[in-house]
Design an enzyme around this catalytic site. Structure first.
Site, PDB file in Angstrom:
ATOM      1  CB  CYS A  59     -26.930 -31.226  54.259  1.00 25.25           C
ATOM      2  SG  CYS A  59     -27.483 -31.480  52.549  1.00 25.25           S
ATOM      3  CB  ALA A  60     -25.044 -34.661  58.946  1.00 28.42           C
ATOM      4  N   GLY A  63     -23.895 -30.746  62.918  1.00 27.71           N
ATOM      5  CA  GLY A  63     -24.240 -31.893  63.742  1.00 27.71           C
ATOM      6  C   GLY A  63     -25.302 -31.704  64.805  1.00 27.71           C
ATOM      7  CE  LYS A  65     -31.356 -27.820  61.280  1.00 26.96           C
ATOM      8  NZ  LYS A  65     -30.165 -26.974  61.477  1.00 26.96           N
ATOM      9  CG  ASP A  94     -21.181 -32.441  55.286  1.00 30.90           C
ATOM     10  OD1 ASP A  94     -22.114 -31.750  55.751  1.00 30.90           O
ATOM     11  OD2 ASP A  94     -20.251 -31.955  54.600  1.00 30.90           O
ATOM     12  CG  ASP A 126     -23.158 -34.271  45.407  1.00 32.85           C
ATOM     13  OD1 ASP A 126     -24.086 -33.724  46.038  1.00 32.85           O
ATOM     14  OD2 ASP A 126     -22.808 -33.898  44.271  1.00 32.85           O
ATOM     15  CB  CYS A 204     -30.735 -20.560  57.912  1.00 36.15           C
ATOM     16  SG  CYS A 204     -29.130 -20.802  57.128  1.00 36.15           S
TER      17      CYS A 204
END
Length: 400
Positions: A59-60, A63, A65, A94, A126, A204
């Site tokens: 799940c980039a 960006g 990370k 993504d 996905d 988070c």
């Protein structure tokens, strides 16, 4: 850097705020900003990488990370003098094509030379059904990834200090609705990593439904569902070895940084507004009656469910058994011994297993899961956002 010093001097003299200064430096590609807690997942994963690795960022977007990962895989340890070519690669994935395009633009704006950024491969899948390693051979020379980062979509309740809108619009059903997707993404991450490789799961959020509940469900599935056996059938057998195991935070990484252990028990919250079946007609209050504060009204609207069965009876929307701590094998076997018939393994799922346990029993994650190895970052400890990180090692091949 002389350019940065020049900008700082000029902008400071003109009275520009520090925030504006940072924004200008960022847009000028002189610096890259990232919150401390956002750095933790890649920092932890880097401890298990040796340079020249193939890493998947499921799940980039946006960006930050991904660029961290790129720096990690292209760095070689000093004692590794034989490798001179850039062999590392990051697969940045993504599900949203527009976010993926924004990610690519951010990488281009980063100012990193193209000989490095060319080691990033962009995919639009996905994450929960990302193509398995044998179908992505064109991206790497390895059949599995050395490491996988799953920084999954979450409610973001750990960011309320910097984004007041998160608090204003927060409801417990947000995390509840995301939970199944988070479970599936983590499962896929473990399928994509090589045996002996490490998966980092992060959010988070400080909501157990998005954190420990996801971790516990995946561990439970790796021990039971992967062998197509449930705890009742395993009565006369030994439990399967730890197909996946939780790892402790790497020694020497961020010494002195306070991390709280994962929690083993929790309740699941719901709101009356989300369930038509539990809405009650309240009498109108006259102007002389005491009116509760907004906080009291919010607290009063919450419904707390000890078990899945209690939630179903209350009409909770999107309730699934894995939101609660999984029943231990010992509890299941003890309860099964007291029954007159033994149901077949095909007919028993987690919901039925949980039903067999007394509703008076307070569920908690079994000790064998080592859920305490998860890392909770609380905002008050270091004046940061709230964050959750869990590290997994895959010990043998698995398909969920």
């Amino acid at each position: 850097n002389s350019k940065i010093k020049g900008i700082i001097t000029k902008q400071t003299l003109s009275g520009t705020s520090f925030s504006s200064l940072l924004q200008k430096a960022s847009s000028s590609r002189l610096i890259a900003r990232q919150e401390v807690v956002s750095c933790l997942p890649v920092l932890a994963l880097s401890n298990f990488l040796d340079g020249g690795n193939y890493v998947l960022d499921l799940c980039a977007s946006p960006g930050s990370k991904t660029l961290q990962l790129l720096e990690t895989v292209l760095m070689y340890r000093k004692n590794n003098k034989k490798r001179k070519q850039l062999k590392g690669r990051v697969v940045a994935n993504d599900v949203n094509s527009s976010r993926l395009t924004a990610l690519q633009d951010a990488v281009q704006r980063s100012g990193i030379p193209s000989k490095f950024t060319s080691r990033i491969v962009y995919t639009n899948h996905d994450a929960s059904v990302f193509p398995l390693p044998d179908t992505v051979a064109k991206y790497t020379t390895s059949t599995h990834h050395d490491g996988v980062l799953a920084d999954v979509p979450c409610s973001g309740d750990g960011t309320v200090r910097k984004d007041r809108l998160v608090y204003k619009h927060w409801k417990p059903n947000i995390g509840v609705a995301l939970h199944p997707l988070q479970v599936q993404i983590l499962k896929r991450a473990l399928e994509c990593v090589k045996v002996g490789g490490v998966v980092v799961y992060s959010t988070c959020s400080l909501n157990p439904m998005e954190d420990e509940a996801v971790v516990a469900e995946v561990i439970r599935c790796s021990r039971h569902e992967n062998t197509h056996e449930d705890a009742v059938v395993l009565k006369a057998k030994t439990l399967s070895p730890a197909v996946v195991e939780l790892l402790e935070w790497p020694d020497g990484k961020l010494k002195g940084f306070v991390r709280r252990p994962g929690v083993r028990k929790w309740k699941v919250a719901d709101t009356k507004d989300d369930n038509d079946t539990v809405k009650e007609q309240q009498p109108l209050q006259n102007n002389h009656e005491h009116k509760h504060s907004d906080e009291e009204e919010d607290e009063a609207s919450l419904l707390w469910h000890d078990t899945y069965q209690h939630a179903m009876k209350a009409g909770m929307i999107n309730a699934v058994p894995s939101l609660w701590p999984p029943p231990s094998t010992t509890s299941l076997l003890t309860t099964t011994d007291a029954t007159t018939t033994t149901p077949s393994s095909d007919d028993i799922d987690l919901a039925q297993q949980t039903t067999q346990i007394s509703t008076n029993l307070e569920l908690e994650v079994p000790e064998s899961y080592h859920i305490e190895r998860c890392n909770r970052i609380l905002p008050q400890d270091h004046d940061t956002g709230g964050f959750f990180v869990a590290l997994f090692r895959k010990n043998c091949e698995i398909r969920f």
